[in-house]
Design a protein around this motif. Structure first.
Motif, PDB file in Angstrom:
ATOM      1  N   ASN A 111       0.827  -1.201   0.000  1.00  0.00           N
ATOM      2  CA  ASN A 111       0.000   0.000   0.000  1.00  0.00           C
ATOM      3  C   ASN A 111       0.866   1.258   0.000  1.00  0.00           C
ATOM      4  OD1 ASN A 111      -1.936   1.983   0.417  1.00  0.00           O
ATOM      5  ND2 ASN A 111      -2.682   1.169   2.347  1.00  0.00           N
ATOM      6  N   SER A 112       1.853   1.306   0.891  1.00  0.00           N
ATOM      7  CA  SER A 112       2.693   2.504   0.994  1.00  0.00           C
ATOM      8  C   SER A 112       3.486   2.739  -0.284  1.00  0.00           C
ATOM      9  CB  SER A 112       3.633   2.396   2.197  1.00  0.00           C
ATOM     10  OG  SER A 112       4.556   1.340   2.037  1.00  0.00           O
ATOM     11  N   ARG A 113       3.940   1.681  -0.926  1.00  0.00           N
ATOM     12  CA  ARG A 113       4.695   1.827  -2.171  1.00  0.00           C
ATOM     13  C   ARG A 113       3.793   2.316  -3.300  1.00  0.00           C
ATOM     14  NH1 ARG A 113       7.350  -1.419   1.055  1.00  0.00           N
ATOM     15  NH2 ARG A 113       9.576  -1.885   0.763  1.00  0.00           N
ATOM     16  N   LEU A 114       2.607   1.771  -3.395  1.00  0.00           N
ATOM     17  CA  LEU A 114       1.674   2.207  -4.438  1.00  0.00           C
ATOM     18  C   LEU A 114       1.288   3.674  -4.244  1.00  0.00           C
ATOM     19  CD1 LEU A 114      -0.631  -0.940  -4.582  1.00  0.00           C
ATOM     20  CD2 LEU A 114       0.889  -0.154  -6.414  1.00  0.00           C
ATOM     21  N   GLN A 115       1.008   4.061  -3.011  1.00  0.00           N
ATOM     22  CA  GLN A 115       0.654   5.454  -2.749  1.00  0.00           C
ATOM     23  C   GLN A 115       1.822   6.382  -3.073  1.00  0.00           C
ATOM     24  OE1 GLN A 115      -1.029   6.042   1.135  1.00  0.00           O
ATOM     25  NE2 GLN A 115      -2.847   4.826   0.695  1.00  0.00           N
ATOM     26  N   HIS A 116       3.024   5.963  -2.742  1.00  0.00           N
ATOM     27  CA  HIS A 116       4.210   6.763  -3.069  1.00  0.00           C
ATOM     28  C   HIS A 116       4.318   6.992  -4.571  1.00  0.00           C
ATOM     29  CE1 HIS A 116       8.515   7.283  -4.107  1.00  0.00           C
ATOM     30  NE2 HIS A 116       8.538   8.048  -3.021  1.00  0.00           N
TER      31      HIS A 116
END
Length: 265
Positions: A53-58
């Motif tokens: 999730n954090s990578r996709l949002q980044h």
């Protein structure tokens, strides 16, 4: 562009020129990135997607980690269908882990905005198949699961928890022992009935799909993963990972999801 739109652009350009401002750029609008909907499987929850999730949002994606009730395949698929119809707009990439793969397969045709499916160490049943049937019965369930009767359960049904003593070995073998212990303690159960409920019509026969295959998976055999992914004509990426590829190999899983997003947007 409509006549009215052209008129507005010309007017803005004239006023801007009078004020010494640059004229607005006119061209094709940028494509909107699809929304990524992440669906967890059994014995996990939405937090299992945290690293992905954090990578996709980044990388600029809108991400929704959908709750999965784990009560029954048809009802869980109906829940996801309602979630998609009411919480998303525009193109969607559906991502399912483990049992979540069966759920996205059954819910994927409910919303015409779903553009692709991504499976992560996941079940990809055909219509009429059950998850337990795909695993040839799955062996002795009492050796792997603790059965907990819950109020209102259909006759003979129960919640299944992976035994704490074997959780790290079969579910999270490539994670630190402390992390596996935390996951085992917080695991969400699935009903036995969900594992023996036949699948309805499946979206992978219509939509393009990608598959992340954990070659060290001890709960969903890699050979079965390969067989299901081949049948669905999925684009396969193999990773040396346990059943929780999205936790132990988040970069690889994110790359596959973004590949699906780019290919279908």
């Amino acid at each position: 562009m409509s006549k009215l739109s052209r008129s507005v652009v010309v007017t803005v350009a004239v006023v801007g020129a009078a004020l010494g401002l640059a004229a607005p750029a006119v061209g094709h609008p940028q494509r909107t990135k699809p929304t990524i909907v992440l669906v967890h499987g059994a014995w996990a929850d939405a937090s299992s997607w945290e690293k992905v999730n954090s990578r996709l949002q980044h990388d600029g994606y809108t991400v929704l980690a959908a709750p999965n009730p784990l009560r029954g395949l048809s009802s869980d698929a109906a829940y996801l269908a309602a979630f998609l119809q009411q919480r998303t707009t525009g193109p969607v990439i559906l991502v399912g882990h483990s049992y979540g793969g069966a759920v996205i397969s059954n819910a994927g045709l409910s919303d015409p905005d779903v553009a692709a499916l991504v499976y992560v160490d996941a079940f990809v049943p055909d219509q009429g198949e059950t998850l337990l049937g795909l695993q040839n019965g799955g062996g002795d369930p009492t050796a792997l699961f603790d059965f907990v009767q819950y109020p209102g359960a259909p006759a003979g049904d129960a919640d299944l928890y992976i035994k704490t003593a074997v959780y790290s070995q079969v579910f999270a073998a490539d994670l630190p022992a402390a992390t596996a212990a935390e996951l085992a303690a917080a695991q969400r159960p699935i009903t036995f009935g969900a594992l023996v409920e036949p699948s309805g019509p499946v979206a992978w026969k219509v939509l393009p799909s990608w598959y992340v295959l954990g070659t060290a998976d001890a709960i969903l055999p890699p050979a079965l993963q390969q067989q299901m992914a081949d049948r669905a004509k999925s684009k396969i990426t193999k990773v040396k990972a346990s059943h929780l590829s999205m936790v132990s190999k988040p970069d690889a899983v994110t790359t596959v999801i973004e590949s699906a997003a780019r290919a279908t947007s």
